[in-house]
Design a protein around this motif. Structure first.
Motif, PDB file in Angstrom:
ATOM      1  N   VAL A  15      32.007  49.660  65.229  1.00 33.05           N
ATOM      2  CA  VAL A  15      32.906  49.475  66.372  1.00 33.05           C
ATOM      3  C   VAL A  15      34.363  49.590  65.931  1.00 33.05           C
ATOM      4  N   ALA A  16      34.671  49.063  64.748  1.00 41.24           N
ATOM      5  CA  ALA A  16      36.045  49.151  64.241  1.00 41.24           C
ATOM      6  C   ALA A  16      36.497  50.600  64.104  1.00 41.24           C
ATOM      7  N   ARG A  17      35.587  51.470  63.681  1.00 40.91           N
ATOM      8  CA  ARG A  17      35.942  52.893  63.575  1.00 40.91           C
ATOM      9  C   ARG A  17      36.269  53.475  64.948  1.00 40.91           C
ATOM     10  N   SER A  26      47.765  51.192  65.828  1.00 39.62           N
ATOM     11  CA  SER A  26      47.579  49.747  65.751  1.00 39.62           C
ATOM     12  C   SER A  26      47.030  49.342  64.393  1.00 39.62           C
ATOM     13  N   THR A  27      47.210  48.060  64.077  1.00 43.67           N
ATOM     14  CA  THR A  27      46.665  47.494  62.855  1.00 43.67           C
ATOM     15  C   THR A  27      45.362  46.792  63.194  1.00 43.67           C
ATOM     16  N   ILE A  28      44.279  47.278  62.615  1.00 46.86           N
ATOM     17  CA  ILE A  28      42.952  46.765  62.939  1.00 46.86           C
ATOM     18  C   ILE A  28      42.301  46.224  61.676  1.00 46.86           C
ATOM     19  N   HIS A  29      41.865  44.971  61.740  1.00 45.86           N
ATOM     20  CA  HIS A  29      41.208  44.333  60.597  1.00 45.86           C
ATOM     21  C   HIS A  29      39.904  43.700  61.051  1.00 45.86           C
ATOM     22  N   LEU A  34      31.059  40.435  63.639  1.00 49.74           N
ATOM     23  CA  LEU A  34      31.264  40.483  65.082  1.00 49.74           C
ATOM     24  C   LEU A  34      32.633  39.959  65.502  1.00 49.74           C
ATOM     25  N   GLU A  35      33.627  40.148  64.637  1.00 54.32           N
ATOM     26  CA  GLU A  35      34.983  39.744  64.992  1.00 54.32           C
ATOM     27  C   GLU A  35      35.979  40.641  64.276  1.00 54.32           C
ATOM     28  N   MET A  36      37.061  41.017  64.973  1.00 55.35           N
ATOM     29  CA  MET A  36      38.106  41.836  64.405  1.00 55.35           C
ATOM     30  C   MET A  36      39.418  41.486  65.090  1.00 55.35           C
ATOM     31  N   THR A  37      40.519  41.968  64.533  1.00 58.01           N
ATOM     32  CA  THR A  37      41.814  41.808  65.185  1.00 58.01           C
ATOM     33  C   THR A  37      42.404  43.180  65.452  1.00 58.01           C
ATOM     34  N   VAL A  38      43.057  43.299  66.592  1.00 61.30           N
ATOM     35  CA  VAL A  38      43.796  44.502  66.959  1.00 61.30           C
ATOM     36  C   VAL A  38      45.229  44.064  67.205  1.00 61.30           C
ATOM     37  N   ASP A  39      46.125  44.408  66.255  1.00 62.11           N
ATOM     38  CA  ASP A  39      47.521  43.944  66.329  1.00 62.11           C
ATOM     39  C   ASP A  39      47.586  42.426  66.503  1.00 62.11           C
ATOM     40  N   ASP A  40      46.821  41.713  65.676  1.00 59.46           N
ATOM     41  CA  ASP A  40      46.787  40.242  65.654  1.00 59.46           C
ATOM     42  C   ASP A  40      46.082  39.631  66.860  1.00 59.46           C
ATOM     43  N   ARG A  41      45.576  40.439  67.768  1.00 59.65           N
ATOM     44  CA  ARG A  41      44.779  39.914  68.881  1.00 59.65           C
ATOM     45  C   ARG A  41      43.326  39.846  68.434  1.00 59.65           C
ATOM     46  N   VAL A  42      42.701  38.678  68.529  1.00 63.20           N
ATOM     47  CA  VAL A  42      41.312  38.515  68.124  1.00 63.20           C
ATOM     48  C   VAL A  42      40.400  39.151  69.170  1.00 63.20           C
TER      49      VAL A  42
END
Length: 263
Positions: A15-17, A26-29, A34-42
């Protein structure tokens, strides 16, 4: 298209891909299974993952729609919304307290509800739904009770001709809302429930909302019928996307209360 892996960690990577293709600036980590951040948004993926496990036939479409929905919500949150624009677009939605995993409760306009659930107030615009924040309430100059009354009125008028599906079996009757519009469980808040269903069920009745898109009403007796339904409700609560609660609600002329089976 490549197969989507069923392991939570590999599913999250997949899903991250998809996010990185759309959110190329955006910065995606990945912050956990089952959890990631998109520009610091969880961004939690548990509900998407549950939907995938339940039916993987359209998983690529589900992922694409999920990514697009997150982007639409992000854009909606960044747009100042006058009260005049959203007055008829605010809807109540019942959640479990897990909805606050990715944010602080004091930032979101909400009210505690029965059975350890909570009511949030969603603004629906252009196919995106985002919760009303406490900051927006202050900007609009209204209180939580005003917001709640507005949302319940909108819910009652949202699909006024929507009919409950009534089923009569050998052991008992049941009534369902199952539209998949995101507000099936929230129809527990409708004032017309008791006068509509009490004649069918012989008075007070029970309601189960194990997940966002499930509403089941049924009589309090016989006990074996309730017990079998409770087992199905427990299964749905554990497996369905957007789980709420496996506890039951008692609907009476005086309102809605929690309910526990006799010991």
């Amino acid at each position: 298209m490549p197969n989507v892996p069923k392991e939570p960690e590999a599913f999250t990577e997949h899903v991250a891909r998809s996010f990185r293709k759309l959110y190329d600036r955006s910065t995606i980590h990945i912050t956990g299974p089952l959890e990631m951040t998109v520009d610091d948004r969880v961004v939690g993926l548990e509900d998407l993952y549950r939907a995938f496990l339940k039916d993987d036939s359209k998983v690529h479409e589900m992922i694409a729609e999920f990514v697009e929905a997150v982007r639409n919500v992000q854009m909606l949150e960044e747009t100042p919304l006058p009260l005049e624009v959203v007055r008829t677009k605010v809807m109540p939605r019942i959640h479990g307290y897990g909805v606050f995993r990715s944010t602080r409760p004091e930032l979101i306009a909400h009210q505690p509800y029965i059975n350890d659930t909570v009511i949030l107030y969603m603004v629906e615009l252009n196919g995106a739904a985002t919760p009303v924040t406490t900051e927006q309430l202050i900007r609009w100059g209204i209180g939580l009770d005003d917001l709640d009354a507005m949302a319940r009125t909108n819910l009652a008028g949202y699909r006024p001709n929507l009919e409950l599906q009534l089923f009569q079996g050998a052991e008992g009757a049941a009534a369902l809302f199952n539209t998949g519009d995101g507000y099936d469980a929230s129809r527990l808040l409708l004032d017309r429930l008791y006068p509509q269903l009490a004649p069918e069920f012989g008075g007070n009745f029970l309601v189960a909302i194990p997940a966002r898109d499930i509403f089941i009403a049924f009589p309090k007796e016989p006990d074996n019928f309730v017990h079998r339904l409770q087992q199905r409700i427990d299964d749905d609560y554990r497996s369905m996307p957007y789980p709420i609660t496996n506890d039951l609600f008692l609907v009476t002329l005086d309102g809605v209360a929690d309910w526990k089976p006799a010991a």
